[in-house]
Write a protein that holds these residues in place. Sequence first.
Motif, short mmCIF file in Angstrom:
data_model
loop_
_atom_site.label_atom_id
_atom_site.label_comp_id
_atom_site.label_asym_id
_atom_site.label_seq_id
_atom_site.Cartn_x
_atom_site.Cartn_y
_atom_site.Cartn_z
N GLN A 61 0.84 -1.18 0.00
CA GLN A 61 0.00 0.00 0.00
C GLN A 61 0.88 1.24 0.00
O GLN A 61 2.02 1.21 0.45
CB GLN A 61 -0.94 0.01 1.21
CG GLN A 61 -0.23 0.16 2.55
CD GLN A 61 -1.19 0.09 3.73
OE1 GLN A 61 -2.03 -0.80 3.79
NE2 GLN A 61 -1.07 1.03 4.65
N LYS A 62 0.35 2.33 -0.55
CA LYS A 62 1.11 3.56 -0.65
C LYS A 62 0.85 4.49 0.54
O LYS A 62 1.73 5.24 0.94
CB LYS A 62 0.75 4.29 -1.95
CG LYS A 62 1.19 3.56 -3.22
CD LYS A 62 2.69 3.57 -3.38
CE LYS A 62 3.12 2.95 -4.70
NZ LYS A 62 4.59 2.92 -4.86
N GLY A 65 1.74 8.72 2.37
CA GLY A 65 2.83 7.82 2.66
C GLY A 65 3.82 8.51 3.58
O GLY A 65 3.80 9.73 3.72
N LEU A 123 5.78 7.04 -6.45
CA LEU A 123 5.50 7.41 -5.06
C LEU A 123 4.04 7.21 -4.69
O LEU A 123 3.73 6.66 -3.63
CB LEU A 123 5.88 8.88 -4.84
CG LEU A 123 5.64 9.42 -3.43
CD1 LEU A 123 6.61 8.79 -2.44
CD2 LEU A 123 5.77 10.94 -3.40
N LEU A 124 3.14 7.61 -5.56
CA LEU A 124 1.71 7.64 -5.22
C LEU A 124 0.87 6.61 -5.96
O LEU A 124 -0.29 6.41 -5.59
CB LEU A 124 1.14 9.04 -5.51
CG LEU A 124 1.83 10.23 -4.86
CD1 LEU A 124 1.11 11.52 -5.24
CD2 LEU A 124 1.90 10.08 -3.35
N PHE A 155 3.06 -0.13 -8.06
CA PHE A 155 4.09 -1.04 -7.56
C PHE A 155 4.65 -1.80 -8.75
O PHE A 155 3.92 -2.14 -9.68
CB PHE A 155 3.50 -2.02 -6.54
CG PHE A 155 3.07 -1.38 -5.26
CD1 PHE A 155 3.96 -1.22 -4.21
CD2 PHE A 155 1.76 -0.93 -5.10
CE1 PHE A 155 3.56 -0.63 -3.02
CE2 PHE A 155 1.35 -0.34 -3.92
CZ PHE A 155 2.26 -0.18 -2.87
N TYR A 174 -3.71 7.33 -8.80
CA TYR A 174 -2.93 7.44 -7.57
C TYR A 174 -3.73 6.81 -6.43
O TYR A 174 -4.94 7.01 -6.32
CB TYR A 174 -2.64 8.90 -7.24
CG TYR A 174 -1.75 9.61 -8.25
CD1 TYR A 174 -0.75 8.92 -8.91
CD2 TYR A 174 -1.92 10.96 -8.53
CE1 TYR A 174 0.07 9.56 -9.83
CE2 TYR A 174 -1.10 11.61 -9.44
CZ TYR A 174 -0.11 10.90 -10.09
OH TYR A 174 0.70 11.53 -11.00
N SER A 186 -2.49 7.15 -3.22
CA SER A 186 -2.14 7.98 -2.08
C SER A 186 -2.15 9.42 -2.57
O SER A 186 -1.97 9.69 -3.76
CB SER A 186 -0.76 7.60 -1.54
OG SER A 186 -0.39 8.43 -0.45
N THR A 197 2.85 12.67 0.53
CA THR A 197 3.84 11.98 1.35
C THR A 197 4.34 12.91 2.45
O THR A 197 4.34 14.14 2.29
CB THR A 197 5.02 11.49 0.49
OG1 THR A 197 5.83 10.60 1.25
CG2 THR A 197 5.89 12.65 0.02
#
Length: 263
Positions: A32-33, A53, A184-185, A188, A197, A199, A202
């Motif tokens: 998970q983000k 995140g 980042l968002l 994977f 996205y 997430s 961060t």
Amino acid sequence: MKSGGRTFSIPAFSVIQDKLGISIVKGGTSSQKADIVLDIENHDVQKENEGFGIKSYLGSKPTLLNASGNTNFIFEVVGLSQNKIDGINAINTRTKLKDKIHEIYQSGAELKFDKIEKETMAYNLSLVDSLIPSLIAKMLLEFFVQRTSNLSENLTNVFHSGHTFDTDLAALEVKVKRLLVSVLLGFFAGTKWDGNYVSNGTIVVKEDGEQVGFHIIDKSELENYLFENIKFDTPSTTRHRYGSLIRESNGKVYFKLNLQLRF
């Protein structure tokens, strides 16, 4: 905190927790983000239940993209004499990857990007931008040969070496920034991405404990932060099975490099 571990305990926090009546529920996985859900408010925006995140420098430096078999890039070695393979593979110096590639070039051969080893990762990168797989392959070579870990310097070197991809440097920079935010968002490496996205931002915890938050609503600031702070890194060659010449049954020779991005 600086022992290099991923987690640490704060016994005194249990006292604060009890006084405030806070219940701590351990949860979350590496798939998970978002690590925390927050309400945010400033003079421009007010939002609730936003997933963030967390990237912390309190232990070892955090990664943006973890190395795995999914992040291997495969290059065809063109023009290499078969009798050179064993000698190059036997190189075991401190800078063996750089030295192996140097020896390949010295032998009159060249490395041509063939493909990303895993189709899912290739799909995800192409979803960000169709040029990203080839562009990152060139940047990987620049990193492993010249040890240029800084993304801006690396990309500039790639561009000025003649790999312009029929566009300008500013456009390539936009593509790399888009990739960083997507990792980042969004996606994977081992899971097919739908382009969304998962997430919204961060939180970066610095070495002194100071926290800096970035939200997708200010995407340009997030992009610039990532572009300035993310670097190429060298993962284990044995664990991720790359960095050796491989002779296939069709007579072609291949060489793998692995992509890892770290703060």
